[in-house]
Design an enzyme around this catalytic site. Sequence first.
Site, short mmCIF file in Angstrom:
data_model
loop_
_atom_site.label_atom_id
_atom_site.label_comp_id
_atom_site.label_asym_id
_atom_site.label_seq_id
_atom_site.Cartn_x
_atom_site.Cartn_y
_atom_site.Cartn_z
N SER A 126 0.77 -1.26 -0.01
CA SER A 126 -0.01 0.21 -0.08
C SER A 126 1.00 1.24 0.09
O SER A 126 2.01 1.28 0.64
CB SER A 126 -0.84 0.13 1.14
OG SER A 126 -1.60 1.36 1.26
N TYR A 139 -1.84 -1.00 10.22
CA TYR A 139 -1.65 -1.46 8.78
C TYR A 139 -0.46 -0.72 8.01
O TYR A 139 -0.10 -1.45 7.32
CB TYR A 139 -3.00 -0.57 8.18
CG TYR A 139 -3.46 -0.76 6.87
CD1 TYR A 139 -3.88 -2.07 6.37
CD2 TYR A 139 -2.74 0.40 5.96
CE1 TYR A 139 -4.39 -1.87 4.94
CE2 TYR A 139 -3.22 0.34 4.75
CZ TYR A 139 -3.84 -1.18 4.21
OH TYR A 139 -3.93 -1.03 2.74
N LYS A 143 2.16 -2.87 5.86
CA LYS A 143 2.27 -2.93 4.52
C LYS A 143 3.86 -2.32 4.49
O LYS A 143 4.40 -2.79 3.39
CB LYS A 143 1.40 -1.76 4.14
CG LYS A 143 -0.04 -2.10 3.87
CD LYS A 143 -0.20 -3.58 3.21
CE LYS A 143 -1.77 -3.83 3.23
NZ LYS A 143 -1.77 -5.17 2.37
#
Length: 250
Positions: A126, A139, A143
């Site tokens: 991401s 998160y 990533k």
Amino acid sequence: MSRLDGKIAIVTGAGSGIGRATVDLFRGHGATVVGADLKGADVECDAGSEEAVKALIDEVVEQHGRLDVMFANAGVSGGFDGIFDQDENTWAEILRVNLIGPAMAIKHAAPAMKKSGGGSIIATASVAGLRSGAGGPAYTASKAGVINLVKIAAQQMSGANVRVNAICPGLIETGMTQFIYDHARAKGNEGEIGKLNPLRRGGEPEEIAAAALFLASDEASYVNGHALVVDGGLSSSHPYTRQVYGRTAS
């Protein structure tokens, strides 16, 4: 032109969004594709479980004789809570699915690919993994881990003819981001979505699937250990907000 004729592929997170779009695109280009997800795909699989990932890969190889493409796409967001709000269990689950899952996919897909002469492994990272401001702490960390995971995996696959790359999507309308789009639409602000990138719009799952098709195909035969950013140019600049202890300030 069919760019994946005769290829055998696995796509995780295939029940919706990027995964589903990729399954459709891969099949349209001649691949035999097994889509996996907790629900809504060809097979049920917990992409964060080594046992489940190994069983999936073993089954595909047994049925089709080989594995050419592994797209470790499954992921969870965990929301946008701050670092003081995400507890140990939240961190553990996000890292399990988003980082350990791709690591296990690489661990078990690479030997199968080597036996049949090589292949392509792709993991969904991401833009949040590039710098802060595009996701919650766990998160973002997961990533960032994926981006470095593909680099070290590419090195450790040296001589195996197995390429390992990542895709870094920007804001894409998927099940994971649906709440952002729903909130904007409810307030009449849908036109503001994606305005921070130079293309001034959000992305579509099919646009990420197209990047996965390139990395899976022989057209990317010399692309290895790379994180391909597909974000409308968002990460070419810095965010317009700064983080202040306990709050976000403009």
